[in-house]
Design a protein around this motif. Structure first.
Motif, PDB file in Angstrom:
ATOM      1  N   GLY A 282       0.659  -0.561   0.299  1.00  0.00           N
ATOM      2  CA  GLY A 282       0.265   0.401  -0.705  1.00  0.00           C
ATOM      3  C   GLY A 282       0.964   1.287   0.292  1.00  0.00           C
ATOM      4  O   GLY A 282       0.528   2.053  -0.992  1.00  0.00           O
ATOM      5  N   LEU A 283       2.084   1.041   0.462  1.00  0.00           N
ATOM      6  CA  LEU A 283       2.940   2.308   0.592  1.00  0.00           C
ATOM      7  C   LEU A 283       3.889   3.068  -0.202  1.00  0.00           C
ATOM      8  O   LEU A 283       3.576   3.861  -1.278  1.00  0.00           O
ATOM      9  CB  LEU A 283       4.218   2.191   2.018  1.00  0.00           C
ATOM     10  CG  LEU A 283       3.269   1.782   3.159  1.00  0.00           C
ATOM     11  CD1 LEU A 283       4.343   1.910   4.542  1.00  0.00           C
ATOM     12  CD2 LEU A 283       2.734   3.717   3.872  1.00  0.00           C
TER      13      LEU A 283
ATOM     14  N   SER B 166       1.077   3.993  -3.221  1.00  0.00           N
ATOM     15  CA  SER B 166       0.380   5.160  -3.038  1.00  0.00           C
ATOM     16  C   SER B 166       1.443   6.247  -3.255  1.00  0.00           C
ATOM     17  O   SER B 166       1.253   6.502  -3.919  1.00  0.00           O
ATOM     18  CB  SER B 166       0.318   5.017  -1.728  1.00  0.00           C
ATOM     19  OG  SER B 166      -0.699   4.219  -0.840  1.00  0.00           O
TER      20      SER B 166
ATOM     21  N   GLY C 259       4.487  -4.003  -5.294  1.00  0.00           N
ATOM     22  CA  GLY C 259       3.424  -2.139  -5.112  1.00  0.00           C
ATOM     23  C   GLY C 259       4.265  -1.200  -6.490  1.00  0.00           C
ATOM     24  O   GLY C 259       3.121  -0.306  -6.788  1.00  0.00           O
TER      25      GLY C 259
ATOM     26  N   TRP D  48       0.176   0.574  -8.318  1.00  0.00           N
ATOM     27  CA  TRP D  48      -0.226   2.429  -8.370  1.00  0.00           C
ATOM     28  C   TRP D  48      -1.415   2.956  -9.270  1.00  0.00           C
ATOM     29  O   TRP D  48      -1.558   3.861  -9.129  1.00  0.00           O
ATOM     30  CB  TRP D  48       0.856   2.712  -8.510  1.00  0.00           C
ATOM     31  CG  TRP D  48       2.181   2.588  -9.775  1.00  0.00           C
ATOM     32  CD1 TRP D  48       2.339   1.725 -10.001  1.00  0.00           C
ATOM     33  CD2 TRP D  48       1.620   3.058 -11.134  1.00  0.00           C
ATOM     34  NE1 TRP D  48       3.317   1.371 -11.163  1.00  0.00           N
ATOM     35  CE2 TRP D  48       2.696   2.712 -11.693  1.00  0.00           C
ATOM     36  CE3 TRP D  48       1.415   4.104 -11.636  1.00  0.00           C
ATOM     37  CZ2 TRP D  48       2.633   2.493 -13.375  1.00  0.00           C
ATOM     38  CZ3 TRP D  48       0.937   4.787 -12.977  1.00  0.00           C
ATOM     39  CH2 TRP D  48       2.214   3.495 -13.684  1.00  0.00           C
TER      40      TRP D  48
ATOM     41  N   ILE E  58      -4.586   4.328  -8.037  1.00  0.00           N
ATOM     42  CA  ILE E  58      -4.225   6.260  -7.278  1.00  0.00           C
ATOM     43  C   ILE E  58      -3.921   6.786  -7.988  1.00  0.00           C
ATOM     44  O   ILE E  58      -3.925   7.915  -8.212  1.00  0.00           O
ATOM     45  CB  ILE E  58      -3.472   5.615  -6.010  1.00  0.00           C
ATOM     46  CG1 ILE E  58      -3.463   4.706  -4.993  1.00  0.00           C
ATOM     47  CG2 ILE E  58      -2.568   6.739  -5.452  1.00  0.00           C
ATOM     48  CD1 ILE E  58      -3.334   4.598  -4.294  1.00  0.00           C
TER      49      ILE E  58
ATOM     50  N   VAL F  15      -6.169  10.071  -1.744  1.00  0.00           N
ATOM     51  CA  VAL F  15      -5.173   9.701  -1.543  1.00  0.00           C
ATOM     52  C   VAL F  15      -5.131   8.228  -0.501  1.00  0.00           C
ATOM     53  O   VAL F  15      -4.640   7.584  -0.707  1.00  0.00           O
ATOM     54  CB  VAL F  15      -3.529   9.914  -1.205  1.00  0.00           C
ATOM     55  CG1 VAL F  15      -2.300   9.108  -1.215  1.00  0.00           C
ATOM     56  CG2 VAL F  15      -3.221  11.350  -2.270  1.00  0.00           C
ATOM     57  N   ILE F  16      -5.298   8.606   1.002  1.00  0.00           N
ATOM     58  CA  ILE F  16      -5.778   7.668   2.221  1.00  0.00           C
ATOM     59  C   ILE F  16      -6.509   6.974   2.024  1.00  0.00           C
ATOM     60  O   ILE F  16      -6.159   5.498   2.092  1.00  0.00           O
ATOM     61  CB  ILE F  16      -6.054   8.787   3.333  1.00  0.00           C
ATOM     62  CG1 ILE F  16      -4.796   9.643   3.629  1.00  0.00           C
ATOM     63  CG2 ILE F  16      -6.072   7.940   4.522  1.00  0.00           C
ATOM     64  CD1 ILE F  16      -5.224  10.923   5.059  1.00  0.00           C
TER      65      ILE F  16
ATOM     66  N   SER G 180      -5.698   4.046  -0.947  1.00  0.00           N
ATOM     67  CA  SER G 180      -4.677   3.550   0.175  1.00  0.00           C
ATOM     68  C   SER G 180      -4.868   2.317   0.808  1.00  0.00           C
ATOM     69  O   SER G 180      -4.459   1.341   0.807  1.00  0.00           O
ATOM     70  CB  SER G 180      -3.687   4.444   0.380  1.00  0.00           C
ATOM     71  OG  SER G 180      -3.134   5.413  -0.246  1.00  0.00           O
ATOM     72  N   THR G 181      -6.106   2.764   1.516  1.00  0.00           N
ATOM     73  CA  THR G 181      -6.714   1.593   1.928  1.00  0.00           C
ATOM     74  C   THR G 181      -7.355   0.621   1.652  1.00  0.00           C
ATOM     75  O   THR G 181      -7.615  -0.604   1.754  1.00  0.00           O
ATOM     76  CB  THR G 181      -7.532   2.312   3.524  1.00  0.00           C
ATOM     77  OG1 THR G 181      -8.715   3.076   2.661  1.00  0.00           O
ATOM     78  CG2 THR G 181      -7.088   3.233   4.365  1.00  0.00           C
TER      79      THR G 181
ATOM     80  N   MET H 124      -4.959  -2.204  -0.025  1.00  0.00           N
ATOM     81  CA  MET H 124      -4.283  -2.634   1.823  1.00  0.00           C
ATOM     82  C   MET H 124      -5.223  -3.676   1.636  1.00  0.00           C
ATOM     83  O   MET H 124      -4.881  -4.511   1.349  1.00  0.00           O
ATOM     84  CB  MET H 124      -4.015  -1.912   2.806  1.00  0.00           C
ATOM     85  CG  MET H 124      -2.753  -0.868   2.743  1.00  0.00           C
ATOM     86  SD  MET H 124      -3.032   0.104   3.761  1.00  0.00           S
ATOM     87  CE  MET H 124      -3.068  -0.438   5.395  1.00  0.00           C
TER      88      MET H 124
END
Length: 337
Positions: free
Chosen positions: A113-114, A117, A174, A178, A181, A224-225, A228-229, A232
């Motif tokens: 996820g990081l 993102s 990862g 992407w 996003i 973005v948040i 991202s969740t 994940m």
């Protein structure tokens, strides 16, 4: 001075409440969502429990069995007080294996996820801000990655890096997760770049990078948040599918998907070997999705849940309003919303 003027003057001189920051408003709205808060707490408790049980790295936990060591079979591997989750077919403690699987699955979830993102934000921000040729090139590259199924890309990456451990597998996955996003961030930047505060920053002499990361990005951080969740939540399912197919985390290390794959043939005879990891996969994915829904509601105040009980409590008797006119169901729902 009249009495009315005195009252107005007193009100003007009275101290006003300090303004509440946007971050505090978002945090307050998130805390008001009981499902999201409960899900976040349960997720953290599961992760902390798995770490405290078998430890992490050189630090040992309170559980006496290790997920790597072989033990004597007790009651043909069925759950007992000694082995509450049972044992696998070669005698390993299944509780320790499941806790280790939770750790690796959560590690893949967070790292993937990081990375997704960060890459998605950079690509989407640059494309949405500069537009033109840069936008066309970056979006065509994004389209190329989107049309390739995630499971196919994951299988290739897992075949190459699955044996290096959960961290490297998540790191490589990862870089291929992407695209969603990037498209969301690009859309936000296309809208925000035309706002007055961006024009003011340009007039003040701010550089393009400062405008992107200091002025526009904080206003798009909600998108973005939330995205991202959601990534994940899908990451743990992707890791499960790859491990089930043999392209994910490989022995001697374990993951929840690998535990299901290794004990697939024992579903009829020893179903606990299947249900324990399967239950945790479903629970973790649901908890992260609920947290993502709560964050979406917190960042978007226009999105409000429909509360049937509240509507019934506020419904006037005999379907009439305060002025005696009939009230329809649509009007009642509009009052609540």
């Amino acid at each position: 001075m009249s009495q009315t003027d005195t009252i107005i003057a007193d009100e003007l001189q009275a101290p006003t409440a300090p303004p509440v920051s946007q971050g505090k408003l978002i945090w307050k709205r998130f805390l008001s969502n009981k499902v999201a808060v409960t899900s976040a707490i349960l997720f953290l408790l599961i992760v902390l429990f798995s770490i405290s049980a078998i430890g992490i790295g050189p630090i040992h936990g309170w559980w006496k069995y290790d997920y790597k060591e072989l033990n004597d079979q007790v009651s043909q591997g069925a759950p007992t007080w000694e082995h509450p989750f049972g044992q696998d077919r070669i005698g390993k403690d299944y509780f320790a294996l499941t806790m280790r699987g939770i750790q690796n699955s959560v590690l893949v979830m967070v790292v993937l996820g990081l990375i997704a993102s960060v890459v998605g934000v950079v690509v989407g921000a640059v494309a949405g801000y500069f537009r033109g040729v840069i936008d066309a090139i970056l979006m065509r590259i994004t389209d190329v990655f989107i049309v390739i199924p995630a499971l196919v890309i994951g299988s290739v990456v897992g075949h190459m890096y699955g044996g290096l451990g959960a961290f490297f597998l998540a790191l490589m996955l990862g870089f291929f997760s992407w695209m969603g996003i990037a498209r969301l961030v690009r859309g936000e930047f296309l809208s925000l770049r035309e706002r007055e505060f961006v024009e003011a920053a340009r007039v003040a002499g701010a550089s393009d990078m400062r405008i992107i990361f200091k002025h526009i990005l904080p206003n798009a951080i909600g998108v973005v948040i939330v995205a991202s969740t959601l990534i994940m939540a899908s990451a743990i399912l992707l890791e499960t599918a790859l491990s089930f197919l043999g392209y994910g985390i490989r022995p001697p290390d374990v993951s929840l998907g690998l535990l299901i794959s290794s004990n697939e043939s024992a579903f009829q005879t020893r179903p606990w070997l299947f249900w324990w990891p399967g239950s945790f996969i479903v629970i973790l994915a649901l908890l992260v999705n609920f947290v993502g829904d709560g964050l979406r509601d917190a960042f978007d105040p226009r999105h409000r849940r429909f509360n049937l009980r509240r509507m019934r409590e506020q419904e006037p008797e005999e379907g009439e309003g305060d002025d005696g006119t009939p009230r329809t169901g649509a009007a009642l729902a509009e009052d609540v919303l």
